[in-house]
Scaffold this active site. Sequence first.
Site, mmCIF file in Angstrom:
data_model
loop_
_atom_site.group_PDB
_atom_site.id
_atom_site.type_symbol
_atom_site.label_atom_id
_atom_site.label_comp_id
_atom_site.label_asym_id
_atom_site.label_seq_id
_atom_site.Cartn_x
_atom_site.Cartn_y
_atom_site.Cartn_z
ATOM 1 N N SER A 1 2.707 61.889 52.791
ATOM 2 C CA SER A 1 3.305 61.241 51.608
ATOM 3 C C SER A 1 2.296 60.833 50.548
ATOM 4 O O SER A 1 2.706 60.501 49.429
ATOM 5 C CB SER A 1 4.102 60.014 52.019
ATOM 6 O OG SER A 1 5.419 60.389 52.301
ATOM 7 N N LYS B 1 2.626 62.597 47.351
ATOM 8 C CA LYS B 1 3.667 62.253 46.367
ATOM 9 C C LYS B 1 3.050 61.644 45.104
ATOM 10 O O LYS B 1 3.645 61.693 44.032
ATOM 11 C CB LYS B 1 4.685 61.288 46.996
ATOM 12 C CG LYS B 1 5.491 61.923 48.152
ATOM 13 C CD LYS B 1 6.324 60.882 48.893
ATOM 14 C CE LYS B 1 7.103 61.515 50.052
ATOM 15 N NZ LYS B 1 7.776 60.504 50.892
ATOM 16 N N TYR C 1 7.798 71.408 49.007
ATOM 17 C CA TYR C 1 7.594 70.025 49.452
ATOM 18 C C TYR C 1 6.826 69.963 50.788
ATOM 19 O O TYR C 1 5.908 69.153 50.950
ATOM 20 C CB TYR C 1 8.962 69.340 49.569
ATOM 21 C CG TYR C 1 8.902 67.946 50.125
ATOM 22 C CD1 TYR C 1 8.519 66.874 49.321
ATOM 23 C CD2 TYR C 1 9.217 67.687 51.459
ATOM 24 C CE1 TYR C 1 8.441 65.592 49.838
ATOM 25 C CE2 TYR C 1 9.146 66.407 51.980
ATOM 26 C CZ TYR C 1 8.759 65.374 51.170
ATOM 27 O OH TYR C 1 8.677 64.100 51.689
ATOM 28 N N TYR D 1 6.595 52.527 52.141
ATOM 29 C CA TYR D 1 7.936 52.577 52.738
ATOM 30 C C TYR D 1 8.571 51.187 52.694
ATOM 31 O O TYR D 1 8.423 50.478 51.703
ATOM 32 C CB TYR D 1 7.877 53.126 54.180
ATOM 33 C CG TYR D 1 6.984 54.342 54.333
ATOM 34 C CD1 TYR D 1 7.272 55.519 53.658
ATOM 35 C CD2 TYR D 1 5.848 54.310 55.121
ATOM 36 C CE1 TYR D 1 6.458 56.636 53.783
ATOM 37 C CE2 TYR D 1 5.031 55.422 55.263
ATOM 38 C CZ TYR D 1 5.336 56.581 54.593
ATOM 39 O OH TYR D 1 4.532 57.665 54.725
ATOM 40 N N VAL E 1 2.462 59.592 56.729
ATOM 41 C CA VAL E 1 2.659 59.541 58.182
ATOM 42 C C VAL E 1 1.571 60.281 58.960
ATOM 43 O O VAL E 1 1.537 60.224 60.184
ATOM 44 C CB VAL E 1 4.055 60.066 58.620
ATOM 45 C CG1 VAL E 1 5.163 59.167 58.125
ATOM 46 C CG2 VAL E 1 4.269 61.498 58.189
#
Length: 304
Positions: A63, A66, A188, A240, A258
């Site tokens: 992540s 992102k 992705y 998160y 993660v």
Amino acid sequence: MDYEQVIGKIYEEVKSFWGQGKVADYIPALAEVEPRQYGIAVQTLKGQAYQVGDAETRFSVQSISKVFSLAMVTRHLGDELWKSVGREPSGNPFNSLVQLEHEQGIPRNPFINAGALVVTDRLMSLYNRPKDAIIEFVRSVCGNDDIYYDKQIAQSEREHAERNLALAHFMKSFGNIKNDVETLIDVYCHQCAISMSCVDLSRAFLFLANRGLNPFNREQILTVSQAKRLGALMLTCGFYDESGDFAFRAGLPGKSGVGGGVAAYIPGNLVITVWSPELNRHGNSLIGMETLERFTTDIGNSIF
Ligand code: GLU
């Protein structure tokens, strides 16, 4: 400030947390990572670099990617993007579906999976070869051409992407995904599978700490205002459903993945990255969270 000494001491103390977390296992290739690894890298805007432990071992940034895709899309679309993605913390796990129906397919923020899928979808509309564009962007902000996708991780995630496929199809039903869903999930899964070390990431986040200016090639990647917005989103949504706790403990904008990586920065000053694959129950690196809290406490500096 003697950062070498600060991170060396933290490393020795926080190593004792090994065994308290759990390596991500929802993607089989991630489950194979040796848990007892731990690295820290600090990179200052003035050009000093410090590291300890497994700081040069590459891992799956997941992540954290992102942030790169959001920077790429923000610089082209500007505020237009915020018509399709919100800016509020979600309070839900990264891959949750529950809010999307109430909110008509508009994800809460660009760092939960739904939001990141919208961002990658826009990126696909902007670039003919999005996978090449993403890796080239990361290489340029890192000042290092030796950055690649880990094809095995990308493939493994692709084979277990049911939930991300569901999110994308659901948003497409609201008109908030424009491109082919299968292709979107492929792009992705690749962006999540970028393989980088703490040292690489500490360099790649410098442009964010530097008000949007890439220190390696002097390119203004984001405007000062866009860099402010990315930082604010990281501070409020980067961890998160533990984002508030990270802000409380570390007092820095940052992003976790993660794969066990955490990248955070003090604007105008430095980037610190940590990697340790054992995660806490929110999906953040247990050792990474502890390290960042101790770092800002020990140096007496954060954004506050
Ligand atoms: N590739 C992961 C997923 O979409 C990213 C998870 C993460 O690091 O939060 O499931």
